[in-house]
Design an enzyme around this catalytic site. Structure first.
Site, short mmCIF file in Angstrom:
data_model
loop_
_atom_site.label_atom_id
_atom_site.label_comp_id
_atom_site.label_asym_id
_atom_site.label_seq_id
_atom_site.Cartn_x
_atom_site.Cartn_y
_atom_site.Cartn_z
N CYS A 2 -29.87 -24.70 -27.06
CA CYS A 2 -28.65 -24.25 -26.39
C CYS A 2 -27.80 -23.52 -27.41
O CYS A 2 -28.14 -23.46 -28.59
CB CYS A 2 -27.85 -25.44 -25.88
SG CYS A 2 -28.72 -26.42 -24.65
N GLY A 28 -30.22 -19.80 -24.55
CA GLY A 28 -30.28 -20.54 -23.28
C GLY A 28 -29.95 -19.63 -22.13
O GLY A 28 -28.91 -18.96 -22.14
N GLY A 105 -28.06 -29.65 -29.21
CA GLY A 105 -28.91 -30.61 -29.92
C GLY A 105 -29.24 -31.79 -29.04
O GLY A 105 -28.53 -32.06 -28.06
#
Ligand code: AMP
Length: 481
Positions: A2, A28, A105
């Site tokens: 992301c 993303g 993460g």
């Protein structure tokens, strides 16, 4: 994987967030969102499935008024593909909607911590790591810790990767897990001089390539284990810093990040060129010649192939064209749809290949889907030899820190021998980078990088999982030809 963005005290913050997110869209494409603090202190957000240009259009940007904002682009790794998992998450406190969070993460102890919070009566709206981080901070805060102490406590309790921006009242916090798995950088919109800039005009991004688009200058990384506080009229402050041994994700440099970014003190494109040069140096047995052409699988391998060609003094050629409007083939659910995706994505240049010996360079081989199709394509286009070179070591373990790697059973390097993989791909020869090569590619800095997907050296190994200490030792690979 992301991407996150943050803007503190700048005119049109939501528009700036949309621009930064657009520049890091490669991190993303599934969903995205932004949240901004209105003049009255209330935080409002907007998120949706799709790309930044569609979800955060001008009308939405105008609605998200305020000078401080955060944003996120999502590529699902943990949690289902649904707008509830899009970010930022707004966390309601008793005082109202005054907290919002975005993070990049994956957490290792998500399940355990979520179970603990649910037993305390905390209600979750998503199965997303960022919401868990936000709700844990909110819980400690409600129980009496000031917000910074709450963030520090959460930072030490959570295991795994988080590069996070958090709006709380009129402040913006930026913090990173103590190992610094995922990147996160800070810039300033106007500050040109030496010394600490004012808090106003500070921007954050997962990657430094997010700054050019808004005219910001890169200041530095948010350090592993650091908590930064930005407050209007106050200098930028590092309020906490508890680093552990850095475990920067090496795959960010190899594949994931844009070449015009730099991470962990390393330029992405230069690192990729060094990888290519290192592979060329080990490839002396492959004779140079007028018929040899070094060719990347575009775009992620372009600089690896450039580095290889330059070091070998060989011709560099772009024989494969890529259609940029095809979504991610890697995460398609079935092998058939992944195969079809590769066919839609690449096409060979007409009349380019006949009579050529091709060094076909890809950054990684995971399931083997792309290269099997591409080697066939290049062969059918007339290449007389195809030598596949992979700019990373064999992927033998999944990533638990945010890269979307499949299970161990799906990884081709765990299922087949080197010769079997070469035959499966239909290549004349095949070789990988070796884990030991990172010593030369990242001189003096090797220890700071996480290479667990290549050597099973997991800092937080899930229980019962084979790791470097209980798996067969990795050995250097030779080209199989
Ligand atoms: P595969 O086709 O399964 O062997 O996957 C390797 C290809 O997918 C390479 O061309 C990489 O550029 C790309 N790739 C590797 N890892 C990832 C990832 N985590 N997400 C998306 N693409 C990836």
């Amino acid at each position: 994987m992301c991407g996150i963005a943050g803007v503190f005290e700048a005119e049109g913050a939501a528009g700036l967030i949309a621009s930064i997110l657009f520049a890091i869209q490669h991190r993303g494409q599934e969903s995205c969102g932004a949240a901004a603090r209105e003049a009255g202190g209330r935080i409002v957000g907007h998120k949706g499935m799709g790309l930044v240009k569609q979800v955060l259009d001008e009308e939405v940007q105008a609605r998200l008024s305020g000078a401080t904002a955060i944003g996120h682009v999502r590529y699902p790794t943990a949690g289902c593909s649904d707008v509830v998992n899009a970010q930022p998450h707004l966390i309601e406190l008793a005082e109202g909607p005054i907290m919002a969070i975005s993070s990049n993460g994956d957490l290792i102890n998500y399940g355990e911590v979520r179970g603990r919070l649910e037993r305390e009566g905390v209600v979750f709206k998503s199965d997303n790591d960022a919401e868990l981080i936000g709700r844990l901070i909110a819980m400690y805060h409600v129980r009496g810790l000031d917000i910074e102490a709450a963030i520090a406590r959460v930072q030490s309790e959570l295991k795994g990767a988080f590069s996070t921006v958090l709006m709380y009242r009129d402040r913006l916090y930026a913090f990173r897990d103590p190992h610094g798995f995922r990147p996160m950088v800070m810039g300033h919109l106007t500050h040109e001089g030496e010394g600490e800039p004012p808090s106003e005009g500070i921007v954050f991004s997962s990657e430094s390539c997010g700054f050019g688009i808004v005219g910001a200058r890169l200041l530095r990384e948010v350090l592993p284990g650091q908590i930064l506080r930005l407050e209007k009229g106050q200098p930028l402050r590092s309020v906490w810093h508890a680093p552990l041994q850095p475990r920067h994700c090496v795959f960010e440099l190899i594949y994931f990040s844009r070449p015009d970014s730099s991470h962990f003190g390393e330029s992405v494109y230069q690192t990729r060129q060094r990888i290519g040069a290192c592979m060329a140096a080990k490839d002396g047995a492959l004779a140079n010649g007028d018929d040899l052409v070094v060719m990347p699988v575009p775009d992620s391998s372009n600089f690896i192939a450039l580095g290889y060609a330059k070091a070998k003094g060989a011709e560099f050629g772009m024989g494969l064209l890529r259609n940029h409007y095809v979504g991610r083939t890697f995460i398609k659910p079935t092998q058939a749809s992944r195969d079809e995706g590769v066919k839609q994505k690449f096409n060979p240049l007409p009349d380019f290949f006949p009579g050529k010996r091709v060094v076909l360079i890809d950054d990684s081989i995971v399931r083997g889907t792309s290269l099997r199709k591409l080697v066939r394509m290049v062969r059918q286009a007339g290449a007389k030899e195809i030598h596949v070179r992979i700019g990373s070591p064999k992927v033998i373990g999944p990533c638990f820190y945010g890269i979307d790697t499949p299970t161990r059973e799906e990884l081709i390097a765990n299922r087949m021998s080197e010769a079997e993989i070469r035959d499966y791909l239909g290549a004349d020869s095949l070789s990988w980078l070796d884990v030991v090569d990172f010593e030369a590619i990242l001189p003096g800095r090797r220890q700071g990088f996480c290479t667990a997907c290549f050597d099973l050296d997991y800092i937080y190994p899930p229980e019962g999982f084979a790791t470097k200490t209980n798996a067969p030792a990795a050995r250097e690979t030779q080209p199989v030809g």
